[in-house]
Design a protein around this motif. Structure first.
Motif, PDB file in Angstrom:
ATOM      1  N   LYS A  91      10.724  19.654  15.797  1.00 13.59           N
ATOM      2  CA  LYS A  91      11.029  19.448  14.386  1.00 13.59           C
ATOM      3  C   LYS A  91      12.304  20.188  13.996  1.00 13.59           C
ATOM      4  N   LEU A  92      12.475  21.381  14.543  1.00 12.28           N
ATOM      5  CA  LEU A  92      13.679  22.157  14.250  1.00 12.28           C
ATOM      6  C   LEU A  92      14.924  21.429  14.749  1.00 12.28           C
ATOM      7  N   ARG A 106      17.608  20.394   3.843  1.00 11.78           N
ATOM      8  CA  ARG A 106      16.217  20.791   3.641  1.00 11.78           C
ATOM      9  C   ARG A 106      15.820  21.822   4.682  1.00 11.78           C
ATOM     10  N   GLY A 107      15.282  22.957   4.214  1.00 10.45           N
ATOM     11  CA  GLY A 107      14.816  23.983   5.131  1.00 10.45           C
ATOM     12  C   GLY A 107      13.310  24.028   5.181  1.00 10.45           C
ATOM     13  N   GLY A 108      12.687  24.109   4.013  1.00 13.26           N
ATOM     14  CA  GLY A 108      11.233  24.130   3.953  1.00 13.26           C
ATOM     15  C   GLY A 108      10.649  25.463   4.359  1.00 13.26           C
ATOM     16  N   PHE A 357      23.495  30.012   6.534  1.00 12.06           N
ATOM     17  CA  PHE A 357      22.888  28.870   7.216  1.00 12.06           C
ATOM     18  C   PHE A 357      21.453  29.176   7.645  1.00 12.06           C
ATOM     19  N   TRP A 358      20.758  29.916   6.809  1.00 14.68           N
ATOM     20  CA  TRP A 358      19.371  30.291   7.092  1.00 14.68           C
ATOM     21  C   TRP A 358      18.488  29.062   7.284  1.00 14.68           C
ATOM     22  N   PHE A 359      18.809  27.955   6.581  1.00 11.76           N
ATOM     23  CA  PHE A 359      17.959  26.765   6.611  1.00 11.76           C
ATOM     24  C   PHE A 359      17.994  26.058   7.969  1.00 11.76           C
ATOM     25  N   LEU A 360      18.922  26.456   8.864  1.00  9.81           N
ATOM     26  CA  LEU A 360      18.980  25.862  10.195  1.00  9.81           C
ATOM     27  C   LEU A 360      18.172  26.653  11.227  1.00  9.81           C
TER      28      LEU A 360
END
Length: 498
Positions: A91-92, A106-108, A357-360
């Protein structure tokens, strides 16, 4: 040894003088380890050292005192060739691809969990000055961000208790507080699945009537295609976002990975030195709340650039030694993984990245990219089949994420044998410190008379050194050092003696 062309490893043993602060449980003086300063190390010698529980931080190498330290650190490695990404890791990879292709940010919840602070702490003796270099008070290891693991969800509902008919009118039934497990999929989901199946069958029937192809043949063909589509994708396919481009499509972002030699410094590394230093300062300030002034260029060099490993050029690029694995997004440096390429493995040292870029979930994503790099190196060098992830600390829950990379193995702290992590976890659930190898092996008793030392710029056996220095009484310390490095290395490492 005169006339030998071999470049011997040179180390200076620094036995522990007392406990230090633990970066995991935050205890003031319960962290124990032995250390040595590596003036230079052959890559093969360092491979042997990490297979005995040693790790490096800059030129300082240390080995946790497993039976006495508060939070035992077990060396962990993953089989690169056999690696199978988990559902969350797949998923990542898809999430990163969606950002690169469509600028979907979208990070979630999973991204938040992945970016939980999981930086390790590298223990060291306090206030040691070696070669006029003061070791930093806190020396962390690779920052790998944990993959959150959610417990399997179950659907629960209350049910009505049965009430005898004679009492139904006088005493209305009340819902019971007892919880009952029902099927994992709610009825509405099961119904939607049946509707989709019926719709598919109707399409196949219409197609069969139109083309004259038997319905059963069309159904088998569809099942075959679905089976092929559901085959597990390789890690390379998951991470190659450009392979997912549609005809005529251009990705919104370009991600380029570069492996540059950091010791000795290559021209490409030098050209990006300022950018990587600024990135490290941002990372330490945002993630670890440390002032940028603490991470000056000299600290950066001592901690993440200087390496004792002797660079080796091989027929197949990139050779062996210390490297920086750089991540360039649209021409900007967003992450750097410090890695060592060794005869049998790729060893991760540290990772720092742009917090914007924490959401990655760049910690977990970089680990996947390093496994892929290890797989590519395996194609040209069959010996490089392991990915070392530093230490696994079971007593620290936020550091258990490394066990999510399968298959993973832990090093037995006494027999120095490797064991599947699934077999080790039950033991660690009972005791923080555990021996994984059930077979009792005798304690090594190395013959220190043949141990090599470096004295007055001359390499010699320890027996000759003692004969030349009758009033030196260091035998107990040398025996302890020999037990820590193992019999195979006593004739490979030169122990520096004044």
């Amino acid at each position: 040894m005169a006339g030998s062309n071999k470049e011997y490893s040179i180390v200076e043993f620094l036995p522990e003088r007392g406990g230090s602060r633990c970066g995991y449980c935050k205890s003031a003086d319960t962290n124990h380890s032995q250390g040595m300063w590596a003036h230079r190390l052959n890559t093969s010698d360092y491979q042997s050292l990490i297979d005995r529980g040693w790790r490096r931080s800059g030129k300082y190498c240390y080995k946790p005192s497993m039976e006495t330290t508060c939070c035992p650190l077990y060396t962990i490695r993953c089989g690169s060739a056999e690696f199978k990404p988990s559902k969350s890791q797949r998923k990542l990879a898809k999430r990163v691809a969606n950002y690169l292709l469509y600028d979907n940010r979208r990070g979630g919840k999973q991204a938040v969990a992945d970016n939980y602070n999981t930086t390790e702490y590298r223990p060291k003796p306090d206030n040691i000055v070696v070669n006029d270099v003061v070791l930093p008070e806190v020396v962390p290891t690779d920052s790998r961000l944990q993959t959150g693991i959610k417990p399997a969800s179950v659907n629960l509902q209350t049910h009505q208790q049965e009430v005898p008919s004679s009492s139904k009118e006088s005493a209305p039934s009340k819902p019971s507080t007892e919880l009952v497990r029902i099927d994992d999929k709610p009825f509405s989901q099961r119904k939607r699945k049946e509707l989709r199946r019926e719709k598919c069958f109707q399409k196949l029937k219409v197609r069969s009537e139109t083309t004259g192809v038997p319905f059963d043949q069309l159904l088998l063909e569809k099942q075959r295609k679905r089976k092929e589509k559901n085959q597990p994708k390789s890690l390379q396919h998951l991470l190659d976002y450009k392979s997912q481009l549609k005809v005529g499509q251009t990705p919104k972002h370009q991600l380029e990975l570069k492996l540059v030699r950091s010791s000795p410094k290559s021209a490409e590394f030098q050209s990006s030195l300022s950018a990587s230093h600024k990135l490290l300062q941002r990372y330490q300030k945002s993630i670890h709340h440390e002032p940028e002034s603490k991470w000056g260029m000299s600290h950066y060099r001592n901690f993440l650039i200087e390496s004792p490993l002797i660079a080796v050029e091989t027929d197949s690029a990139p050779g062996l030694g210390s490297f920086h694995h750089q991540y360039w997004l649209d021409g900007n440096l967003i992450a750097v993984g410090v890695v060592d390429l060794l005869p049998n493995s790729l060893s991760s040292v540290y990772l720092f990245y742009d917090p914007d870029f924490w959401f990655l979930s760049l910690g977990t994503y970089a680990a996947l990219q390093e496994i892929l790099l290890s797989q590519r190196l395996l194609a040209s060098n069959p010996a490089i089949r392991w990915y070392y992830m530093g230490f696994y600390i079971h007593s620290c829950p936020k550091m258990r994420y490394k066990g999510c990379f399968s298959p993973s193995y832990l090093l037995c702290p006494e027999a120095y044998t490797w064991h599947p992590i699934d077999q080790c976890l039950p033991r660690l659930a009972i005791s923080r410190y555990s021996r994984f190898n059930p077979t009792q092996t005798p304690v090594e008793s190395p013959d220190i008379s043949e141990l090599l030392v470096l004295h007055n710029r001359q390499a010699m056996p320890y027996s000759l050194y003692r004969a030349l220095n009758a009033f030196v009484f260091d035998e107990e310390e040398v025996v302890f050092y020999a037990q820590l490095i193992g019999i195979s290395l006593i004739k490979e490492l030169l122990l520096y003696r004044v």
